[in-house]
Write an enzyme that holds these catalytic residues in place. Structure first.
Site, mmCIF file in Angstrom:
data_model
loop_
_atom_site.group_PDB
_atom_site.id
_atom_site.type_symbol
_atom_site.label_atom_id
_atom_site.label_comp_id
_atom_site.label_asym_id
_atom_site.label_seq_id
_atom_site.Cartn_x
_atom_site.Cartn_y
_atom_site.Cartn_z
ATOM 1 N N ASP A 48 0.835 -1.205 0.000
ATOM 2 C CA ASP A 48 0.000 0.000 0.000
ATOM 3 C C ASP A 48 0.873 1.259 0.000
ATOM 4 O O ASP A 48 0.353 2.376 -0.027
ATOM 5 C CB ASP A 48 -1.049 -0.009 1.123
ATOM 6 N N SER A 49 2.210 1.068 -0.061
ATOM 7 C CA SER A 49 3.117 2.183 -0.387
ATOM 8 C C SER A 49 2.721 2.762 -1.745
ATOM 9 O O SER A 49 3.128 3.878 -2.105
ATOM 10 C CB SER A 49 4.576 1.705 -0.403
ATOM 11 N N ASP A 87 -1.147 -6.131 -0.119
ATOM 12 C CA ASP A 87 -1.479 -5.553 1.188
ATOM 13 C C ASP A 87 -2.988 -5.393 1.351
ATOM 14 O O ASP A 87 -3.671 -4.898 0.435
ATOM 15 C CB ASP A 87 -0.862 -4.149 1.310
ATOM 16 N N LYS A 115 -1.014 -9.443 3.021
ATOM 17 C CA LYS A 115 -0.231 -8.996 4.180
ATOM 18 C C LYS A 115 -1.102 -8.034 4.988
ATOM 19 O O LYS A 115 -1.857 -7.247 4.410
ATOM 20 C CB LYS A 115 1.058 -8.289 3.725
ATOM 21 N N GLU A 117 -0.970 -5.485 8.787
ATOM 22 C CA GLU A 117 -0.113 -4.898 9.822
ATOM 23 C C GLU A 117 -0.665 -5.192 11.204
ATOM 24 O O GLU A 117 -1.859 -4.999 11.450
ATOM 25 C CB GLU A 117 -0.024 -3.378 9.613
ATOM 26 N N GLU A 184 9.620 -3.988 10.189
ATOM 27 C CA GLU A 184 9.931 -2.657 9.634
ATOM 28 C C GLU A 184 10.478 -1.716 10.697
ATOM 29 O O GLU A 184 9.887 -1.564 11.778
ATOM 30 C CB GLU A 184 8.666 -2.050 8.993
HETATM 31 O O1 KIV Z 1 3.541 -1.029 1.543
HETATM 32 C C1 KIV Z 1 4.656 -1.528 1.392
HETATM 33 O O2 KIV Z 1 5.316 -1.371 0.365
HETATM 34 C C2 KIV Z 1 5.192 -2.330 2.482
HETATM 35 C C3 KIV Z 1 6.644 -2.675 2.440
HETATM 36 C C4 KIV Z 1 7.476 -1.483 2.612
HETATM 37 C C5 KIV Z 1 6.984 -3.734 3.413
HETATM 38 O O3 KIV Z 1 4.486 -2.662 3.386
#
Ligand code: KIV
Length: 257
Positions: A48-49, A87, A115, A117, A184
């Site tokens: 989600d970056s 994510d 994934k 958090e 992280e």
């Molecule tokens: O959103 C993302 O790209 C991430 C990575 C930096 C682990 O969660």
């Protein structure tokens, strides 16, 4: 082996016990994913970056499930064999039921795993995904979706009690069925403690070298987002500068005609 099978807990435990380092990078679209597969990246993450490096938001907290589905589908079209993890964005895993329902949308878009958090607090969600047969990667330490609450991106695990809590989080995430955990911005000594405490791989970002694998945002690695770069990243290319120069040269050639 099918990409999804590579993301089983058993397979990932075996990778860790053989000491095989895992290289993970992010992709958000077809060319991005295809290039990473050609480069031999082990796992690809539609992070989600996305919110920052593609959509232009200040952080990840505006990213929606629809955004993630759209970009996951684009990345999946670029891949033949590489496991693809997507994510779950903020607000999509408040309850175990919602987590499974929303994860299924990402799988329908082409992801092999999701994934989320959180540590101990999110064991019920991780267990629900595992029971539903959906491979899940954990994410502990600095949690970007909590950046507003936290007031910035701060190093975690600097003190012994903080380290103990992170080790407990990692053990809970493993026990709930995750196949790996992103660690992280965690102090390197604590990252080593976490790696040594669990049987599944830790995938570090900004947490030193004592992790079983490493993950980076591809735009940080390639210099494709030149306006901001985390301190722990050494870019290996200047894609943004190259693209700007190409555009400048082309503009000049048009104006000079
Ligand atoms: O959103 C993302 O790209 C991430 C990575 C930096 C682990 O969660």
């Amino acid at each position: 082996m099918q990409p999804k099978d590579a993301l089983s807990q058993a397979e990932c435990r075996a990778l860790k016990s053989r000491g095989v380092p895992i290289a993970v990078l992010t992709a958000y679209d077809y060319p991005g994913a295809r290039l990473l597969e050609e480069a031999g990246v082990d796992w690809i993450l539609v992070g989600d970056s996305l919110g920052m490096v593609v959509l232009g938001y200040p952080d990840t907290t505006s990213v929606t499930l629809d955004d993630m589905v759209h970009h996951t589908a684009a990345a999946a079209r670029g891949l033949k064999r590489t496991p693809l993890i997507a994510d779950l964005p903020i607000g999509t895993y408040e309850t175990p039921e919602a987590t499974v329902e929303n994860a299924k949308e990402l799988l329908s878009a082409g992801a092999h795993a999701v994934k989320l958090e959180g540590g101990t607090s999110h064991s019920p969600q991780i267990s629900a995904l595992s029971r539903a047969g959906i491979p899940v990667m954990g994410h502990i330490g600095m949690l970007p979706q909590s950046v507003k609450k936290e007031g910035g991106y701060k190093l975690k695990g600097k003190t012994s009690p903080e380290g103990d809590a992170l080790v407990a989080d990692a053990l809970a995430v493993e026990a709930a069925g995750a196949f790996a955990i992103v660690v992280e911005l965690v102090h390197p000594d604590t990252a080593k403690r976490i790696r040594d405490a669990i049987g599944i791989p830790t995938i570090g970002i900004g947490s030193g070298s004592e992790c079983d694998g490493q993950v980076l945002v591809t735009h940080d690695l390639t210099g494709a987002f030149p306006w901001f770069r985390p301190k722990f990243v050494t870019p290996m290319a200047s894609v943004g500068d190259t693209a700007r120069l190409a555009a400048e040269s082309w503009v000049k050639s048009v104006k000079d005609q």
